[in-house]
Every structure is written in structure tokens, then in C-alpha cells.
Design a protein around this motif. Structure first.
Motif, PDB file in Angstrom:
ATOM      1  N   TYR A   1       0.836  -1.207   0.000  1.00  0.00           N
ATOM      2  CA  TYR A   1       0.000   0.000   0.000  1.00  0.00           C
ATOM      3  C   TYR A   1       0.872   1.259   0.000  1.00  0.00           C
ATOM      4  CZ  TYR A   1      -4.267  -2.666   0.843  1.00  0.00           C
ATOM      5  OH  TYR A   1      -5.337  -3.521   0.723  1.00  0.00           O
ATOM      6  N   ASN A   2       1.976   1.213   0.763  1.00  0.00           N
ATOM      7  CA  ASN A   2       2.880   2.357   0.788  1.00  0.00           C
ATOM      8  C   ASN A   2       3.474   2.627  -0.596  1.00  0.00           C
ATOM      9  OD1 ASN A   2       2.540   2.849   3.522  1.00  0.00           O
ATOM     10  ND2 ASN A   2       4.276   1.573   4.131  1.00  0.00           N
ATOM     11  N   LYS A   3       3.876   1.562  -1.277  1.00  0.00           N
ATOM     12  CA  LYS A   3       4.470   1.724  -2.600  1.00  0.00           C
ATOM     13  C   LYS A   3       3.428   2.199  -3.619  1.00  0.00           C
ATOM     14  CE  LYS A   3       8.441  -1.375  -2.184  1.00  0.00           C
ATOM     15  NZ  LYS A   3       9.431  -0.295  -2.317  1.00  0.00           N
TER      16      LYS A   3
ATOM     17  N   PHE B   1       3.827   9.910  -7.560  1.00  0.00           N
ATOM     18  CA  PHE B   1       4.811  10.037  -8.634  1.00  0.00           C
ATOM     19  C   PHE B   1       4.126  10.261  -9.980  1.00  0.00           C
ATOM     20  CE2 PHE B   1       7.603   8.121 -11.893  1.00  0.00           C
ATOM     21  CZ  PHE B   1       8.722   8.909 -11.713  1.00  0.00           C
ATOM     22  N   ALA B   2       3.036   9.543 -10.223  1.00  0.00           N
ATOM     23  CA  ALA B   2       2.302   9.708 -11.482  1.00  0.00           C
ATOM     24  C   ALA B   2       1.786  11.135 -11.631  1.00  0.00           C
ATOM     25  CB  ALA B   2       1.146   8.710 -11.545  1.00  0.00           C
ATOM     26  N   ALA B   3       1.294  11.710 -10.530  1.00  0.00           N
ATOM     27  CA  ALA B   3       0.808  13.093 -10.567  1.00  0.00           C
ATOM     28  C   ALA B   3       1.957  14.066 -10.847  1.00  0.00           C
ATOM     29  CB  ALA B   3       0.129  13.432  -9.243  1.00  0.00           C
ATOM     30  N   LEU B   4       3.123  13.803 -10.246  1.00  0.00           N
ATOM     31  CA  LEU B   4       4.295  14.652 -10.452  1.00  0.00           C
ATOM     32  C   LEU B   4       4.738  14.624 -11.914  1.00  0.00           C
ATOM     33  CD1 LEU B   4       6.750  16.266  -9.157  1.00  0.00           C
ATOM     34  CD2 LEU B   4       7.874  14.048  -9.001  1.00  0.00           C
TER      35      LEU B   4
ATOM     36  N   ILE C   1      -0.321   8.145 -15.171  1.00  0.00           N
ATOM     37  CA  ILE C   1       0.258   9.421 -15.610  1.00  0.00           C
ATOM     38  C   ILE C   1      -0.646  10.088 -16.636  1.00  0.00           C
ATOM     39  CG2 ILE C   1       2.186  10.470 -16.858  1.00  0.00           C
ATOM     40  CD1 ILE C   1       3.992   8.311 -15.614  1.00  0.00           C
ATOM     41  N   ALA C   2      -1.138   9.307 -17.606  1.00  0.00           N
ATOM     42  CA  ALA C   2      -2.006   9.849 -18.652  1.00  0.00           C
ATOM     43  C   ALA C   2      -3.310  10.387 -18.067  1.00  0.00           C
ATOM     44  CB  ALA C   2      -2.300   8.768 -19.688  1.00  0.00           C
ATOM     45  N   ALA C   3      -3.858   9.657 -17.079  1.00  0.00           N
ATOM     46  CA  ALA C   3      -5.114  10.099 -16.459  1.00  0.00           C
ATOM     47  C   ALA C   3      -4.921  11.429 -15.742  1.00  0.00           C
ATOM     48  CB  ALA C   3      -5.619   9.032 -15.494  1.00  0.00           C
TER      49      ALA C   3
ATOM     50  N   TRP D   1      12.337   9.551 -11.289  1.00  0.00           N
ATOM     51  CA  TRP D   1      12.224   8.273 -10.585  1.00  0.00           C
ATOM     52  C   TRP D   1      13.419   8.066  -9.651  1.00  0.00           C
ATOM     53  CZ3 TRP D   1       8.677   4.081 -10.896  1.00  0.00           C
ATOM     54  CH2 TRP D   1       9.113   2.893 -10.333  1.00  0.00           C
ATOM     55  N   VAL D   2      14.617   8.303 -10.186  1.00  0.00           N
ATOM     56  CA  VAL D   2      15.835   8.114  -9.401  1.00  0.00           C
ATOM     57  C   VAL D   2      15.936   9.159  -8.294  1.00  0.00           C
ATOM     58  CG1 VAL D   2      18.363   8.117  -9.490  1.00  0.00           C
ATOM     59  CG2 VAL D   2      17.044   7.011 -11.320  1.00  0.00           C
ATOM     60  N   GLN D   3      15.618  10.419  -8.640  1.00  0.00           N
ATOM     61  CA  GLN D   3      15.704  11.505  -7.664  1.00  0.00           C
ATOM     62  C   GLN D   3      14.786  11.273  -6.469  1.00  0.00           C
ATOM     63  OE1 GLN D   3      14.823  15.023  -9.909  1.00  0.00           O
ATOM     64  NE2 GLN D   3      16.773  14.984 -11.031  1.00  0.00           N
ATOM     65  N   HIS D   4      13.629  10.660  -6.724  1.00  0.00           N
ATOM     66  CA  HIS D   4      12.672  10.429  -5.644  1.00  0.00           C
ATOM     67  C   HIS D   4      12.820   9.044  -5.007  1.00  0.00           C
ATOM     68  CE1 HIS D   4      10.841  13.990  -7.447  1.00  0.00           C
ATOM     69  NE2 HIS D   4      10.133  14.115  -6.337  1.00  0.00           N
ATOM     70  N   ASP D   5      13.919   8.350  -5.376  1.00  0.00           N
ATOM     71  CA  ASP D   5      14.270   7.084  -4.727  1.00  0.00           C
ATOM     72  C   ASP D   5      13.095   6.104  -4.710  1.00  0.00           C
ATOM     73  OD1 ASP D   5      16.073   5.406  -3.449  1.00  0.00           O
ATOM     74  OD2 ASP D   5      15.458   6.037  -1.443  1.00  0.00           O
ATOM     75  N   MET D   6      12.517   5.890  -5.893  1.00  0.00           N
ATOM     76  CA  MET D   6      11.329   5.038  -5.970  1.00  0.00           C
ATOM     77  C   MET D   6      11.654   3.558  -5.687  1.00  0.00           C
ATOM     78  SD  MET D   6       8.893   7.101  -6.440  1.00  0.00           S
ATOM     79  CE  MET D   6       7.503   6.074  -6.911  1.00  0.00           C
ATOM     80  N   GLN D   7      12.622   2.980  -6.389  1.00  0.00           N
ATOM     81  CA  GLN D   7      13.091   1.613  -6.145  1.00  0.00           C
ATOM     82  C   GLN D   7      11.947   0.623  -5.918  1.00  0.00           C
ATOM     83  OE1 GLN D   7      16.458   0.960  -3.672  1.00  0.00           O
ATOM     84  NE2 GLN D   7      17.320   2.962  -4.024  1.00  0.00           N
TER      85      GLN D   7
END
Length: 314
Positions: free
Chosen positions: A61-63, A70-73, A122-124, A156-162
């Protein structure tokens, strides 16, 4: 969770595991890699025969929540691109899939379904931003060079998504080779190095509820991890512990079907759970470990009653 009983209902009632796996866009095989369990375990989760562990549910759920943010960003960034060219609104923007190298560098899942789900989010977000700012986000082929179509990988990398694994367990879990089972069977058969201890109970219930079997054991990686010489490793006092309930199936079937950690590594008064990983992290699974443990106990002792008698008369 009970199934829907309406005769003509077109599908089974979703459960927590099936909902989460579908939302990530994973196939069953991809989910087994993501959660670090066997494919058979994923099938049991989805069918409802076995519950997904709480720590995996919570982290999932956290991920998913992070993916939504992230999609909104990313969508906002593509909306900004849509009006950059001389102030003219560009109705379409392209978003590139990551290359294999980018997936590895960014700790991204190798899953077509995952990117379909992410790009749809992202598209939505991009389309729903308003009549003046919206744009259509259209998927495009991978590109090794970072540009307007795949700048989202930098974010993705900057926000440490992993997202390549659900939970990193390496810091708390001792992994071992398949040869460990041969060692374990040999030690339990000879019994000369086994130290048995009965524990549990209270003033109200004085009888023990568990027996622990401790066997001297130092994994190959232990000395290197603690910067110890061979002599120091020999004095470290590490052991493998098997903790077994006094009650339960005489054939050890309860152990084979359980998700508890029956095998532990005791080191410097710290107890670490142990999991199977004879090929790689994607094969680690408590269910596999416990099935193998139950098989060894059956072969060596035959029954729980015989094991307890052996431990009691040490």
C-alpha cells in the motif's frame, strides 16, 4: 474472505493479494520476484488459501501510494511541456519506456504490465488537469538518451522510488545455500552437537510450549561480514536454532504449511530469521524453507512424539 455465492456472478471476489498484484500490473511470475516468494505462494495468496503477510500488505500500500504521487508529479511535468513551444498548446506528448539498462540502474521492475499501469495513471492525471493544460500522454519505444520523452526516469531516481522488490530483507535475514539442508539433516541424525531446550510456560500454565534445538553453525559469510579471523569465528558461538511447538501434527504437516520462521541464526545474542535462497533472492520463501524442514524432521525422527522424546532425554 468468503467467495460470492451468486450462481451467475462472472468472477470470484477479489482479496487483498489479488487486488494489490493486479494494481501493480504484475503477472503471477513477476509478483513472485517482487515479493521474494515462490510462484506457488503467489497462487495460494490469490486463491485465498494463504494470507499475504501483513508486512508485505502494508509495504504494498505504501508503494502504491508513492506511485500515485509520482504519477501526478510526472503528469504535471508533461503538462508543462505541452505549452512550452512558443506558448502553443501541444495536444500530444510522448513518454518512453525504460531500456533494460535504465531498469537496472533505477531499480525498476521488469514488467510490461507495471509500466502499462503506471503510464495509465500518468495519462489520467495529465488529461484531467483542466481544459487549458491537459495533454494526451502516448507511450513510445525506449531511448537510452535522456530527453523530453523519458525525463521521468531522472525523477524516478531523484525520488528514490526503487520498486524492484517489495521489501529489502537482507539486513535482518540470513540467507543460506541448499547445502544447508544436508548439514541440518546430518546434525539432527547424529545428535552429538544438538543442544535441546524446553521453553515457555508460566505460573498458571507451567508446562513448556516450545522446544529449541541449537546446533553450532557459522555461515560462510559470517566472518567476512564481521571482519573476523577463522579463530575468532570459531569462538563466536553462532548456532542455527530450530524452534518447534510442543503441540501440532505428529507428521509435521503444520510446519510445512506455516509461514512462521522456525529456523533462526543465533549470533552474539542476536536472533536472525533464516530463509532459503539457493539461486537468488527471488527464490527466498519461508514456505519453501518450512516444507524442507518438515521433510527433514520426518526423515530423521518419523514423528513429533519421537523428536520430543529425543530432546527430553538428552
Amino acid at each position: 474472505m468468503p467467495e460470492i455465492s451468486i450462481p451467475d456472478y462472472p468472477f470470484k471476489l477479489p482479496n487483498e493479494a489479488s487486488t494489490l498484484i493486479s494494481r501493480f500490473g504484475f503477472s503471477q511470475k513477476e509478483a513472485s520476484v517482487f515479493y521474494g516468494v515462490r510462484l506457488d505462494t503467489i497462487k495460494k495468496w490469490i486463491s485465498g488459501k494463504m494470507a499475504m503477510p501483513d508486512d508485505l500488505v502494508i509495504e504494498s500500500y505504501n508503494k502504491l501510494a508513492r506511485l500515485q504521487d509520482f504519477a501526478a508529479l510526472v503528469a504535471a511535468a508533461y503538462n508543462d511541456l505541452a505549452v512550452e513551444d512558443d506558448g502553443e498548446h501541444m495536444a500530444h506528448q510522448y513518454i518512453s519506456l525504460p531500456t533494460v539498462a535504465q531498469m537496472r540502474r533505477g531499480f525498476m521492475p521488469v514488467s510490461k504490465g507495471f509500466y502499462e499501469s503506471l503510464f495509465a495513471d500518468i495519462a489520467a492525471h495529465a488529461y484531467s488537469s483542466g481544459p487549458d493544460d491537459f495533454c494526451y500522454v502516448v507511450p513510445e519505444a525506449p531511448d537510452e538518451e535522456i530527453g523530453k520523452t523519458n525525463f521521468w526516469i531522472h525523477l524516478w531516481v531523484q525520488h528514490d522510488m526503487q520498486m524492484e522488490l517489495c521489501i529489502e530483507r537482507e539486513g535482518s535475514v540470513a540467507r543460506f545455500d541448499i547445502d544447508f539442508y544436508t548439514f541440518l539433516k546430518s546434525e539432527l541424525t547424529s545428535w552429538k552437537n544438538v543442544q535441546s531446550t524446553f521453553s515457555g510456560g508460566s505460573d498458571l500454565h507451567p508446562h513448556p510450549d516450545e522446544v529449541c534445538l541449537d546446533i553450532p553453525y557459522s555461515p560462510d559469510w559470517y566472518g567476512e561480514a564481521h571482519d573476523l579471523t577463522d579463530e575468532e569465528v570459531a569462538l563466536a558461538g553462532t548456532s542455527v536454532r530450530i524452534a518447534i511447538s510442543i503441540t501440532g501434527s505428529d507428521t509435521f504437516d503444520d510446519i510445512a504449511g506455516d509461514e512462521q520462521r522456525f529456523i533462526q541464526l543465533v549470533e552474539d545474542d542476536e536472533i536472525r530469521p533464516m530463509m532459503e535462497a539457493h539461486e537468488g533472492p527471488e527464490d527466498a520463501d519461508l514456505c519453501a524453507t518450512n516444507e524442507n524442514l518438515a521433510l527433514i524432521l520426518r526423515e530423521v525422527f518419523g514423528s513429533r512424539k519421537a523428536l520430543l522424546a529425543k530432546a527430553a532425554h538428552q
